[in-house]
Design a protein around this motif. Structure first.
Motif, short mmCIF file in Angstrom:
data_model
loop_
_atom_site.label_atom_id
_atom_site.label_comp_id
_atom_site.label_asym_id
_atom_site.label_seq_id
_atom_site.Cartn_x
_atom_site.Cartn_y
_atom_site.Cartn_z
N GLU A 17 0.82 -1.22 0.00
CA GLU A 17 0.00 0.00 0.00
C GLU A 17 0.84 1.26 0.00
N ASN A 18 1.84 1.30 0.86
CA ASN A 18 2.65 2.50 1.01
C ASN A 18 4.13 2.14 0.81
N PRO A 19 4.63 2.21 -0.42
CA PRO A 19 6.04 1.86 -0.66
C PRO A 19 7.02 2.82 0.00
N LYS A 20 6.53 3.95 0.48
CA LYS A 20 7.39 4.91 1.20
C LYS A 20 7.92 4.31 2.50
N ARG A 21 7.24 3.29 3.03
CA ARG A 21 7.69 2.63 4.26
C ARG A 21 9.06 1.99 4.07
N ILE A 22 9.36 1.53 2.86
CA ILE A 22 10.68 0.93 2.59
C ILE A 22 11.76 1.99 2.77
N THR A 23 11.53 3.16 2.22
CA THR A 23 12.49 4.26 2.34
C THR A 23 12.64 4.70 3.79
N GLU A 24 11.53 4.80 4.49
CA GLU A 24 11.57 5.22 5.89
C GLU A 24 12.34 4.21 6.74
N THR A 25 12.17 2.92 6.45
CA THR A 25 12.88 1.89 7.20
C THR A 25 14.38 1.97 6.94
N ARG A 26 14.76 2.21 5.68
CA ARG A 26 16.18 2.36 5.35
C ARG A 26 16.79 3.55 6.09
N LYS A 27 16.05 4.65 6.15
CA LYS A 27 16.54 5.83 6.85
C LYS A 27 16.67 5.58 8.34
N THR A 28 15.74 4.82 8.90
CA THR A 28 15.80 4.48 10.32
C THR A 28 17.04 3.64 10.61
N ILE A 29 17.34 2.69 9.74
CA ILE A 29 18.54 1.86 9.90
C ILE A 29 19.79 2.74 9.85
N ALA A 30 19.81 3.69 8.94
CA ALA A 30 20.96 4.60 8.83
C ALA A 30 21.11 5.44 10.09
N ARG A 31 20.00 5.94 10.63
CA ARG A 31 20.06 6.74 11.85
C ARG A 31 20.58 5.91 13.02
N LEU A 32 20.08 4.67 13.12
CA LEU A 32 20.52 3.80 14.20
C LEU A 32 22.01 3.48 14.07
N SER A 33 22.46 3.22 12.85
CA SER A 33 23.87 2.91 12.64
C SER A 33 24.76 4.10 12.98
N THR A 34 24.30 5.29 12.62
CA THR A 34 25.04 6.50 12.95
C THR A 34 25.12 6.70 14.45
N ALA A 35 24.00 6.49 15.13
CA ALA A 35 23.98 6.63 16.59
C ALA A 35 24.90 5.60 17.25
N LEU A 36 24.94 4.40 16.69
CA LEU A 36 25.80 3.35 17.24
C LEU A 36 27.27 3.71 17.07
N SER A 37 27.63 4.21 15.89
CA SER A 37 29.03 4.54 15.65
C SER A 37 29.47 5.77 16.45
N SER A 38 28.57 6.70 16.69
CA SER A 38 28.95 7.89 17.45
C SER A 38 29.00 7.62 18.96
N SER A 39 28.36 6.55 19.41
CA SER A 39 28.35 6.25 20.84
C SER A 39 29.60 5.52 21.29
N LYS A 40 30.43 5.10 20.36
CA LYS A 40 31.66 4.36 20.71
C LYS A 40 32.74 5.27 21.16
#
Length: 61
Positions: A38-61
C-alpha cells in the motif's frame, strides 16, 4: 524514529533495534516484490531508520 529518540539507547539496544529494522526491511521488500504494498514509502523510511541507528551506534563508541 528521530535523532532525539535515540539518545537513551545503549549500544546493545541499538544493535538489537538495527537487526529488527533490517528484518522488517527484508519482509517489506519481499512483500513488495510479490504484490505492491500500500505504502512503498515505508521501505524508504525503514532504510533511513537503519541509517540513523547505525550512525547513533558509531557515534556512541
Amino acid at each position: 524514529m528521530k535523532k532525539n529518540d535515540l539518545s537513551g539507547f545503549t549500544g546493545d539496544q541499538l544493535k538489537q533495534q538495527i537487526s529488527e529494522e533490517k528484518d522488517r526491511l527484508l519482509k517489506l521488500k519481499f512483500a513488495h516484490a510479490i504484490t505492491p504494498i500500500e505504502n512503498p514509502k515505508r521501505i524508504t523510511e525503514t532504510r533511513k531508520t537503519i541509517a540513523r541507528l547505525s550512525t547513533a551506534l558509531s557515534s556512541s563508541k
